[in-house]
Scaffold this motif. Structure first.
Motif, short mmCIF file in Angstrom:
data_model
loop_
_atom_site.label_atom_id
_atom_site.label_comp_id
_atom_site.label_asym_id
_atom_site.label_seq_id
_atom_site.Cartn_x
_atom_site.Cartn_y
_atom_site.Cartn_z
N SER A 88 -2.20 -90.87 -98.50
CA SER A 88 -2.64 -92.23 -98.83
C SER A 88 -4.05 -92.38 -98.29
O SER A 88 -4.25 -92.65 -97.11
CB SER A 88 -1.69 -93.26 -98.19
N ALA A 89 -5.05 -92.16 -99.16
CA ALA A 89 -6.43 -92.08 -98.68
C ALA A 89 -7.42 -92.32 -99.82
O ALA A 89 -7.06 -92.27 -100.99
CB ALA A 89 -6.68 -90.71 -98.05
N ASP A 90 -8.65 -92.55 -99.42
CA ASP A 90 -9.77 -92.69 -100.34
C ASP A 90 -10.40 -91.32 -100.52
O ASP A 90 -10.86 -90.71 -99.54
CB ASP A 90 -10.79 -93.68 -99.74
N ALA A 91 -10.42 -90.80 -101.74
CA ALA A 91 -10.95 -89.45 -101.99
C ALA A 91 -12.40 -89.31 -101.57
O ALA A 91 -12.83 -88.22 -101.17
CB ALA A 91 -10.79 -89.10 -103.47
N LEU A 92 -13.17 -90.40 -101.63
CA LEU A 92 -14.57 -90.34 -101.24
C LEU A 92 -14.74 -90.10 -99.73
O LEU A 92 -15.78 -89.65 -99.29
CB LEU A 92 -15.30 -91.62 -101.63
N LYS A 93 -13.69 -90.44 -98.97
CA LYS A 93 -13.75 -90.26 -97.52
C LYS A 93 -12.86 -89.12 -97.03
O LYS A 93 -12.82 -88.82 -95.84
CB LYS A 93 -13.33 -91.57 -96.82
N PHE A 94 -12.15 -88.49 -97.95
CA PHE A 94 -11.16 -87.48 -97.58
C PHE A 94 -11.83 -86.17 -97.17
O PHE A 94 -12.83 -85.75 -97.76
CB PHE A 94 -10.22 -87.22 -98.77
N ASP A 95 -11.25 -85.51 -96.17
CA ASP A 95 -11.76 -84.22 -95.70
C ASP A 95 -11.04 -83.10 -96.46
O ASP A 95 -9.97 -82.64 -96.05
CB ASP A 95 -11.52 -84.09 -94.19
N PHE A 96 -11.64 -82.65 -97.55
CA PHE A 96 -11.00 -81.62 -98.39
C PHE A 96 -10.89 -80.29 -97.65
O PHE A 96 -9.96 -79.53 -97.87
CB PHE A 96 -11.77 -81.46 -99.70
N ALA A 97 -11.83 -80.03 -96.75
CA ALA A 97 -11.79 -78.78 -95.98
C ALA A 97 -10.54 -78.69 -95.11
O ALA A 97 -10.08 -77.59 -94.80
CB ALA A 97 -13.05 -78.66 -95.12
N SER A 98 -9.96 -79.84 -94.77
CA SER A 98 -8.75 -79.84 -93.93
C SER A 98 -7.55 -79.24 -94.65
O SER A 98 -6.56 -78.87 -94.02
CB SER A 98 -8.41 -81.26 -93.47
N LEU A 99 -7.62 -79.13 -95.98
CA LEU A 99 -6.50 -78.58 -96.76
C LEU A 99 -6.60 -77.07 -96.92
O LEU A 99 -5.63 -76.42 -97.30
CB LEU A 99 -6.46 -79.23 -98.15
N ALA A 100 -7.76 -76.50 -96.67
CA ALA A 100 -7.97 -75.07 -96.88
C ALA A 100 -7.16 -74.25 -95.88
O ALA A 100 -7.07 -74.59 -94.71
CB ALA A 100 -9.45 -74.73 -96.77
N ARG A 101 -6.58 -73.18 -96.38
CA ARG A 101 -5.78 -72.28 -95.54
C ARG A 101 -6.22 -70.84 -95.80
O ARG A 101 -6.02 -70.31 -96.89
CB ARG A 101 -4.28 -72.42 -95.85
N GLY A 102 -6.83 -70.21 -94.80
CA GLY A 102 -7.25 -68.83 -94.94
C GLY A 102 -8.23 -68.65 -96.09
O GLY A 102 -9.16 -69.43 -96.26
N ASP A 103 -7.99 -67.61 -96.90
CA ASP A 103 -8.88 -67.31 -98.02
C ASP A 103 -8.46 -68.01 -99.31
O ASP A 103 -9.16 -67.92 -100.32
CB ASP A 103 -8.92 -65.79 -98.28
N ALA A 104 -7.30 -68.69 -99.26
CA ALA A 104 -6.81 -69.35 -100.48
C ALA A 104 -7.71 -70.53 -100.85
O ALA A 104 -8.00 -71.38 -100.01
CB ALA A 104 -5.37 -69.83 -100.28
N GLN A 105 -8.16 -70.56 -102.10
CA GLN A 105 -9.05 -71.63 -102.54
C GLN A 105 -8.26 -72.76 -103.21
O GLN A 105 -7.16 -72.56 -103.71
CB GLN A 105 -10.09 -71.08 -103.51
N LEU A 106 -8.85 -73.93 -103.19
CA LEU A 106 -8.22 -75.11 -103.78
C LEU A 106 -8.54 -75.20 -105.27
O LEU A 106 -9.62 -74.80 -105.71
CB LEU A 106 -8.72 -76.38 -103.10
N ARG A 107 -7.60 -75.73 -106.03
CA ARG A 107 -7.84 -76.08 -107.43
C ARG A 107 -7.74 -77.61 -107.49
O ARG A 107 -6.68 -78.17 -107.20
CB ARG A 107 -6.82 -75.43 -108.35
N VAL A 108 -8.82 -78.27 -107.85
CA VAL A 108 -8.88 -79.73 -107.80
C VAL A 108 -8.78 -80.30 -109.21
O VAL A 108 -9.45 -79.83 -110.13
CB VAL A 108 -10.20 -80.20 -107.14
N VAL A 109 -7.91 -81.30 -109.38
CA VAL A 109 -7.72 -81.93 -110.69
C VAL A 109 -7.69 -83.44 -110.51
O VAL A 109 -7.44 -83.95 -109.41
CB VAL A 109 -6.42 -81.45 -111.38
N GLY A 110 -7.95 -84.17 -111.59
CA GLY A 110 -7.82 -85.62 -111.47
C GLY A 110 -8.40 -86.38 -112.65
O GLY A 110 -9.30 -85.91 -113.35
N ASN A 111 -7.83 -87.55 -112.86
CA ASN A 111 -8.36 -88.54 -113.80
C ASN A 111 -9.21 -89.47 -112.94
O ASN A 111 -8.70 -90.40 -112.32
CB ASN A 111 -7.20 -89.29 -114.48
N LEU A 112 -10.51 -89.19 -112.86
CA LEU A 112 -11.36 -89.88 -111.89
C LEU A 112 -11.79 -91.25 -112.37
O LEU A 112 -12.26 -91.39 -113.51
CB LEU A 112 -12.61 -89.04 -111.58
#
Length: 264
Positions: A88-112
């Motif tokens: 429950s957060a504002d994406a503009l203020k969210f720390d996306f780096a906090s979700l990263a685990r090791g070498d696995a990269q994120l796939r980001v999707v959304g209806n912005l």
């Protein structure tokens, strides 16, 4: 059976237009093609229309929702999936780096939401090293700016800075009637894939942003005028750039050349 939460009145202050067309949702899901090994981050899941196609893949799925009134419905629908997490957060203020685990990269999707799309894309570009790809529903005009080529009226700061870091693909357009409520603009799906090997010469990105911003500060003015104080006409000519030209005529490589010349 649909697992989408019950009806929720879209809120104008959150820029909510909920995607309801199943054929469009299916096309987006096919473009993303989620697998069990993916770590997907969905921004603004809303009532869960797209979430519903992602979660069954078994992927690790983090969703970020600002509207607290939607939280209970999303949890009720998707908490059954063991790798689902709601923020429950504002994406503009969210720390996306906090979700990263090791070498696995994120796939980001959304209806912005249209009102935050550009600043949010710039924020995500700051995290490009931990992102494999991004699939977004955006206002068609924004997608045209992202995918623009030199010489077009859409060529500017957003396209230049995005294309320096990503391959940009305008996948398909989405009509207003695919949403509830229908927006007053056309929408489109874009895929942004950060370069694994950047085809562009290296440069200071902060300085590149400064150069691009200055070049387009007044679109109708020449480079000579817009870049006054940063680089002189003689230096531009040495780079093979006409000081009397406008910024929209320059290819991306020329903005990089200017940036590197200023940094010398």
């Amino acid at each position: 059976m649909s697992s989408r939460p019950t009806a929720h009145r879209p809120r104008k202050r959150f820029g909510q237009n909920f995607l309801t067309d199943d054929s469009v949702i299916g096309r987006i899901a096919s473009a993303i093609a989620p697998t069990v090994t993916d770590h997907i981050v969905e921004i603004g899941p809303g009532q869960g229309a797209l979430t519903e196609t992602l979660a069954p893949s078994g992927c690790q799925l983090d969703v970020i929702e600002l509207d607290r009134d939607l939280i209970a419905g999303l949890l009720a629908s998707f908490s059954i999936h063991p790798r689902f997490t709601l923020h429950s957060a504002d994406a503009l203020k969210f720390d996306f780096a906090s979700l990263a685990r090791g070498d696995a990269q994120l796939r980001v999707v959304g209806n912005l939401p249209y009102n935050i799309s550009t600043p949010l894309i710039f924020k995500l570009l700051e995290n490009a090293t931990i992102i494999r790809d991004m699939h977004f529903m955006l206002q068609l005009e924004v997608v045209q700016r992202l995918a623009a080529k030199p010489g077009s009226k859409n060529w500017g700061r957003l396209g230049i800075m995005t294309q320096y870091q990503c391959e940009v693909e305008h996948l398909f357009d989405v009509p207003p009637e695919a949403f509830d409520p229908p927006p007053k603009v056309q929408s489109a799906i874009v895929r942004l894939t950060p370069w694994t090997q950047n085809p562009w010469p290296q440069c200071d990105q902060a300085r590149l942003r400064q150069v691009v911003q200055a070049c387009f500060a007044q679109r109708r003015k020449t480079l000579r005028n817009n870049l006054k104080g940063l680089i002189d006409s003689g230096a531009l000519e040495q780079l093979g750039i006409d000081p009397g030209a406008r910024a929209e005529t320059l290819e991306l490589i020329k903005f990089i050349d200017i940036t590197n010349a200023i940094n010398v």
